[in-house]
Design an enzyme around this catalytic site. Structure first.
Site, short mmCIF file in Angstrom:
data_model
loop_
_atom_site.label_atom_id
_atom_site.label_comp_id
_atom_site.label_asym_id
_atom_site.label_seq_id
_atom_site.Cartn_x
_atom_site.Cartn_y
_atom_site.Cartn_z
N LYS A 181 46.40 22.39 69.93
CA LYS A 181 46.09 21.40 68.89
C LYS A 181 45.31 22.05 67.74
O LYS A 181 44.63 23.07 67.92
CB LYS A 181 45.32 20.21 69.45
N ASP A 183 42.11 21.78 65.16
CA ASP A 183 40.78 21.23 65.34
C ASP A 183 40.59 20.03 64.43
O ASP A 183 41.34 19.82 63.48
CB ASP A 183 39.71 22.30 65.12
N GLU A 184 39.53 19.27 64.76
CA GLU A 184 39.40 17.94 64.14
C GLU A 184 39.16 17.99 62.63
O GLU A 184 39.45 17.01 61.93
CB GLU A 184 38.27 17.14 64.80
N GLY A 342 35.83 20.17 75.31
CA GLY A 342 34.47 20.31 74.79
C GLY A 342 33.63 21.21 75.66
O GLY A 342 33.09 20.76 76.67
C1 CAP Z 1 36.40 21.65 71.72
C2 CAP Z 1 36.54 20.94 70.39
C3 CAP Z 1 36.76 19.47 70.52
C4 CAP Z 1 35.75 18.80 71.39
C5 CAP Z 1 35.52 17.37 70.95
C6 CAP Z 1 35.32 21.14 69.53
O1 CAP Z 1 36.22 22.99 71.43
O2 CAP Z 1 37.63 21.44 69.67
O3 CAP Z 1 36.76 18.95 69.21
O4 CAP Z 1 36.30 18.78 72.64
O5 CAP Z 1 34.67 16.79 71.86
O6 CAP Z 1 35.55 21.23 68.33
O7 CAP Z 1 34.23 21.14 70.09
P1 CAP Z 1 35.59 23.90 72.59
P2 CAP Z 1 35.17 15.55 72.75
O8 CAP Z 1 36.55 23.84 73.77
O9 CAP Z 1 35.48 25.29 72.01
O10 CAP Z 1 34.27 23.30 72.93
O11 CAP Z 1 36.39 16.07 73.45
O12 CAP Z 1 33.99 15.28 73.64
O13 CAP Z 1 35.47 14.44 71.82
MG MG Z 2 37.24 20.36 67.89
#
Ligand code: CAP
Ligand code: MG
Length: 416
Positions: A181, A183-184, A342
């Site tokens: 995916k 990232d956000e 996460g």
């Molecule tokens: C995880 C992640 C996700 C988080 C969001 C981040 O990266 O891409 O956005 O999982 O949290 O940006 O932190 P890591 P949640 O695997 O490197 O931590 O899923 O709790 O909404």
């Molecule tokens: Mg993320």
């Protein structure tokens, strides 16, 4: 003087058409607990801080009723409020939330107010589409029935150019990820335009599918202003890619309904960036479980729900409650795939599997790209860790014959 106490009726038996909200409430003045409770019911339905000459007797049937009060100590309570569904416009989440999760959080009478759950009546749930695919539909597309799906997030989360982004995705798929995916906070920045990223990453996905013989999924982030988001989603559908990801909190309920109602042939992955602004404080805000129920009702197919073992705040019980909201019986609405993400790294797979079983998508971002041998080895180690968990073999044992897992253990676990 307000008429708030008129909204409390502990003999009331909710009808099947009532929407029921469960709140935690902490009044500003412990001696005014009932007044504060009634005030929440009034303000979230037909009342306000004072009697008005304009009120009509025929409106009484629309009033919310507090039918359950369980005091906690001497200054707070758990309460249940029943709302006649006629108070709301069917098919309109913003309207529903403007009533039950609107002004009430700012009332002077409350020090803390948390919306912990919503039990929707069938007529309201059925006024929304629900998921197009759900867990079953996703598994059918990817062809994996008997294990958790495993994915990653391209890292660094933002900043890579299109070519490097697509290469990281390719390596993750080659190493064993089912899903990759965005990232956000990656949308269509100058250094990584949406159209170019879509084209290049889909090309690398198809290359990875050919080499691995496995179906691979790319969740591209379509988060944008609603019209632009729809335009991007259409481009994704036209490219033959089956997935799109959207940040549900920042785009908002209305945009989510529009995206779902467009009925694209796209699995919709719900990222929840921003949720902790309102769901982390157990004495004020909106529980993630409420978000999960609404996302399912509107109709996205997958939702992040926390990990209990990673870097975010949710407890084991929080995560279980969120999963239940996505998968328990809900008037026949499809189940939504829970996503654990996460701060995860492959060695957490057994703990995650023990908590969530196979009906989960495990996403390792830094936990794959931070592997000492890089992304391909990181993805392989994640697959190996999940395999070990499912075979109930300890990671230490499995690592003896799986070098990528051994290297992960050497980095993140105890030395073997
Ligand atoms: C995880 C992640 C996700 C988080 C969001 C981040 O990266 O891409 O956005 O999982 O949290 O940006 O932190 P890591 P949640 O695997 O490197 O931590 O899923 O709790 O909404
Ligand atoms: Mg993320």
């Amino acid at each position: 003087m307000s008429n708030y106490l008129n909204y409390i009726d502990q003999d009331y038996k909710p009808s099947k058409n009532d929407l029921i909200c469960e709140f935690f409430i902490k009044p500003k003045d412990p001696n005014e607990l009932d007044n504060a409770i009634g005030g929440v019911a009034a303000e979230s339905s037909i009342g306000t801080w004072t009697e008005t000459a304009t009120a009509k007797s025929y409106m009484a049937k629309l009033a919310a009723k507090v039918f359950y009060i369980k005091k906690i100590g001497n200054n707070s309570a758990n309460i249940k409020i029943a709302y006649p569904s006629d108070l709301f416009e069917l098919g309109n989440v913003p309207d529903i939330m403007s009533s039950i999760a609107g002004n009430v959080f700012g009332m002077k009478e409350v020090d803390g107010l948390r919306l912990n759950d919503i039990i929707f009546p069938k007529n309201i749930v059925k006024s929304f589409k629900g998921p197009k695919y759900g867990i079953e539909g996703v598994r059918k597309i990817i062809g994996i029935k008997d294990r958790p799906l495993m994915g990653t997030i391209v890292k660094p989360k933002i900043g890579l150019n299109v070519k490097d982004h697509a290469q990281v995705a390719y390596d993750a798929w080659l190493g064993g990820c089912d899903v990759v995916k965005d990232d956000e906070n990656l949308s269509s920045q100058k250094f990584n335009k949406f159209e170019d990223r879509l084209k290049e990453t889909v090309k690398m996905k198809e290359k990875a599918e050919k080499i691995t013989g496995e179906k691979k999924m790319y969740m591209i982030n379509v988060t944008a202003e609603t019209k632009e988001m729809l335009r991007r989603a259409k481009l994704v559908e036209d490219s033959g890619n089956e997935y799109a990801m959207v940040d549900v909190v920042t785009v908002g309920w209305s945009a989510l309904q529009t995206l779902r109602d467009a009925n694209f042939n796209l699995v919709l992955h719900a990222h929840r960036a921003g949720h902790a602004a309102f769901d982390r404080n157990v004495e004020h805000g909106i529980n993630m479980k409420v978000v999960a129920r609404i996302v399912r009702m509107i109709g996205l197919d997958q939702l992040h729900i926390g990990t209990a073992v990673g870097k975010m705040f949710e407890t084991h019980d929080d995560v279980i409650e969120n999963i239940k909201a996505l998968t328990e019986e809900f008037y026949g609405v499809k189940k939504v795939f829970p996503v654990a993400s996460g701060g995860l790294e492959p060695l957490m797979a057994p703990a995650l599997y023990n908590i969530m079983g196979k009906e989960v998508i495990m996403q390792f971002g830094g936990g794959i790209h931070g592997h000492p041998q890089g992304t391909i080895a990181g993805a392989t180690a994640a697959r190996q860790a999940i395999d070990a968990a499912m075979k109930k073999i300890s990671l230490e044992e499995y690592a003896k014959s799986h070098k990528e897992l051994k290297q992960a253990l050497e980095k993140w676990g105890k030395k073997i």
